[in-house]
Write a protein that holds these residues in place. Structure first.
Motif, short mmCIF file in Angstrom:
data_model
loop_
_atom_site.label_atom_id
_atom_site.label_comp_id
_atom_site.label_asym_id
_atom_site.label_seq_id
_atom_site.Cartn_x
_atom_site.Cartn_y
_atom_site.Cartn_z
N UNK A 136 54.02 41.15 35.03
CA UNK A 136 55.10 41.99 35.53
C UNK A 136 55.23 41.79 37.04
N UNK A 137 56.23 41.04 37.47
CA UNK A 137 56.38 40.76 38.90
C UNK A 137 56.73 42.02 39.68
N UNK A 138 57.14 43.07 39.01
CA UNK A 138 57.46 44.34 39.65
C UNK A 138 56.28 45.31 39.64
N UNK A 139 55.10 44.83 39.25
CA UNK A 139 53.93 45.72 39.25
C UNK A 139 53.81 46.37 40.61
N UNK A 140 53.89 47.68 40.64
CA UNK A 140 54.05 48.41 41.90
C UNK A 140 52.85 48.19 42.81
N UNK A 141 51.64 48.47 42.32
CA UNK A 141 50.44 48.39 43.16
C UNK A 141 50.05 46.96 43.48
N UNK A 142 50.48 46.01 42.68
CA UNK A 142 50.09 44.63 42.93
C UNK A 142 51.05 43.87 43.80
N UNK A 143 52.33 44.32 43.86
CA UNK A 143 53.33 43.50 44.53
C UNK A 143 54.42 44.32 45.21
N UNK A 144 55.05 45.19 44.45
CA UNK A 144 56.28 45.82 44.93
C UNK A 144 56.06 46.72 46.15
N UNK A 145 55.00 47.52 46.14
CA UNK A 145 54.80 48.46 47.24
C UNK A 145 54.45 47.73 48.54
N UNK A 146 53.71 46.63 48.44
CA UNK A 146 53.38 45.87 49.66
C UNK A 146 54.62 45.19 50.22
N UNK A 147 55.47 44.66 49.34
CA UNK A 147 56.73 44.05 49.77
C UNK A 147 57.60 45.11 50.43
N UNK A 148 57.70 46.26 49.81
CA UNK A 148 58.52 47.35 50.35
C UNK A 148 58.02 47.80 51.72
N UNK A 149 56.72 48.04 51.84
CA UNK A 149 56.19 48.56 53.10
C UNK A 149 56.22 47.51 54.20
N UNK A 150 56.15 46.24 53.84
CA UNK A 150 56.30 45.19 54.84
C UNK A 150 57.70 45.23 55.44
N UNK A 151 58.71 45.34 54.58
CA UNK A 151 60.08 45.41 55.09
C UNK A 151 60.35 46.71 55.83
N UNK A 152 59.73 47.77 55.39
CA UNK A 152 59.90 49.05 56.06
C UNK A 152 59.36 48.96 57.49
N UNK A 153 58.21 48.32 57.65
CA UNK A 153 57.64 48.13 59.00
C UNK A 153 58.54 47.24 59.84
N UNK A 154 59.05 46.16 59.24
CA UNK A 154 59.94 45.27 59.98
C UNK A 154 61.22 45.99 60.38
N UNK A 155 61.74 46.86 59.51
CA UNK A 155 62.92 47.65 59.85
C UNK A 155 62.67 48.50 61.09
#
Length: 508
Positions: A95-114
């Motif tokens: 599941x490429x959308x696995x939250x704890x394995x992938x999605x949350x880190x991707x999200x928080x990386x972009x949030x920091x960049x924002x």
């Protein structure tokens, strides 16, 4: 900076609308609008502080990044009963959308960049009495944006670059790994030009000129730009910043005492002041969750542990006075810890399987009998020993093997090991032999410090099936590794589906 609560978090809720407001579209009187904020130096400082708060989010350095960097490498693994979580440390991505394995880190990386982009967009328009102060703030934002893109390059590689304020309907273009590295180089070079050599008082912990050069050097290393890397590291090792950095007592790099010392190049400032949930509020958790997830069973969640080959490697070479390398004592929990050093694990004798090992770095066993979500121990994500060993590596790759020895010897001397040439005379000036020994020197010095994944990629140890097979001898999880695919994470599938300009990473 260590214990200061962040007083304002810019969460990205400012909205610009070209439409006339209706009765149902009114400003929240309890929330500042974009037009009301970004007016004063104090606003600018709060905006910068909000970037640092991203370190305390679960997708970032408070929790899940350690699973990606430490457990996915050959130093660690997971036997978590949470099967999907463990699968994401052994290259079984379903599941490429696995939250704890992938999605949350991707999200928080972009949030920091924002948040970085907010500062870099709005702060230049604010009037400052001291222009150097403004330049330093912008330098902090560029350093932090460069840092987040550095780890995005390590993890996802083809990570869309966003350097302007985005709206919810924007669809960023796909970026190549080379483009991401170029952005990191640009941000860190510009940050190094304006950041101070040192900070004082409550500002200690913000990035310095040395931190910018160190991360820039690491960026060049990942691209095998050895000459540029050496030039960047020069500042810390032989140049104007050399007087600011040195090695300290080894254990002081992983405890709550003696933080921000001379060996620290850049560290994340954690605090146990707020024993609450994570989030964006001024009283949200600012602690490190790593030890809670990596502690042995009955002490923490035990979702991540260390490979036992590390213990064996530590014991292969004795110190000059015939003892076991002290770094083992402060790096790992393992069955022989009490017999070897007289240390019990969290105040108790070993109670787990005979072949098990666990990461001791950043644990609080010396002050507690259990862990929680609020560890105050700073994470030294760049320390001087790492830079010395990379400096040696750059010299060796440039054909200057004889010059590289002295920097490895500084690290070995601290723990009373013989000079490298004495201990391993067969290396001589053979570049390949020096490289192979340096790989182990880095493992012994830096195991469990979230650098091994970058090392394996830089050395080409994940590029071919034959190279991966050698890694798999230490870590059987690499029997699942597919060259050309697992060198990077998949992009979250939801991002690919929502953005017509994105393509899923190769072979996924």
């Amino acid at each position: 900076m260590k214990k200061i609560l962040l007083t304002l978090l810019i969460t990205g809720t400012f909205v610009i609308s070209s439409c006339k407001k209706s009765l149902l579209d009114q400003d929240n009187p309890n929330t500042l609008t974009q037009e009301q904020f970004w007016k004063t130096e104090d606003d600018a400082q709060k905006g910068v502080n909000a970037i640092y708060h991203m370190f305390y989010q679960p997708g970032s350095w408070s929790r899940w990044i350690y699973f990606r960097l430490d457990l996915t490498s050959d130093e660690g693994f997971s036997k978590s009963p949470w099967i999907e979580l463990a699968d994401w440390t052994r290259f079984q991505y379903v599941n490429y959308n696995f939250f704890e394995g992938n999605q949350v880190s991707y999200r928080d990386t972009y949030k920091a960049i924002f948040r970085c982009n907010q500062v870099l967009t709005y702060v230049p328009e604010i009037t400052f009495a001291d222009q150097n102060k403004k330049a330093r703030m912008l330098g902090e934002a560029k350093f932090l944006r460069g840092l987040y893109y550095y780890y995005a390059a390590l993890l996802w590689e083809n990570f869309p670059i966003v350097t302007t304020i985005q709206s919810p309907t924007d669809m960023p273009q796909q970026s190549s790994l080379a483009q991401v590295w170029a952005q990191v180089e640009k941000d860190l070079s510009e940050a190094a030009d304006v950041l101070p050599a040192q900070w004082n008082g409550n500002d200690i912990g913000r990035p310095t000129k040395g931190a910018a050069f160190a991360l820039l050097g690491k960026t060049y290393m990942q691209q095998r730009k050895w000459a540029q890397a050496k030039t960047a590291f020069d500042y810390l090792v032989t140049g104007a910043g050399a007087g600011f950095y040195d090695l300290v007592d080894y254990k002081d790099n992983f405890r709550a005492e003696n933080e921000n010392n001379k060996e620290s190049v850049f560290e994340i400032q954690f605090s146990d002041a707020n024993k609450t949930a994570e989030g964006d509020g001024p009283s949200s958790n600012m602690g490190n969750n790593r030890a809670q997830f990596f502690a042995p069973r009955s002490i923490g969640w035990s979702d991540g542990q260390a490979r036992n080959w590390l213990v064996d490697e530590f014991k292969k070479e004795k110190t000059l006075d015939g003892k076991i390398d002290q770094r083992l004592r402060y790096s790992l929990f393992y069955p022989g810890l009490e017999a070897d050093f007289g240390d019990k694990t969290y105040g108790r004798s070993w109670q787990w399987d005979a072949d098990e090992a666990w990461f001791r770095k950043y644990s609080r066993d010396y002050m507690r009998t259990n862990e929680d979500y609020f560890s105050q121990v700073n994470n030294r994500i760049i320390r001087f020993a790492d830079i010395l060993l990379m400096y040696a590596e750059a010299n060796n790759e440039l054909g200057q093997t004889s010059a590289a020895y002295q920097y490895v010897n500084r690290v070995r001397q601290r723990v009373n090991l013989a000079p490298l040439a004495t201990a391993y005379p067969a290396i001589g000036n053979d570049q390949a032999l020096f490289r192979e020994r340096l790989k182990m020197e880095r493992a012994l010095e830096l195991c469990g410090e979230s650098v091994r994944w970058a090392d394996l990629k830089r050395w080409g140890d994940l590029d071919t099936q034959a190279a991966v097979a050698k890694v798999a001898q230490r870590d059987p999880d690499f029997n699942n590794f597919v060259p050309g695919k697992h060198i990077r994470l998949p992009l979250p599938q939801i991002e690919v589906e929502n953005n017509k300009n994105l393509k899923q990473n190769p072979n996924y």
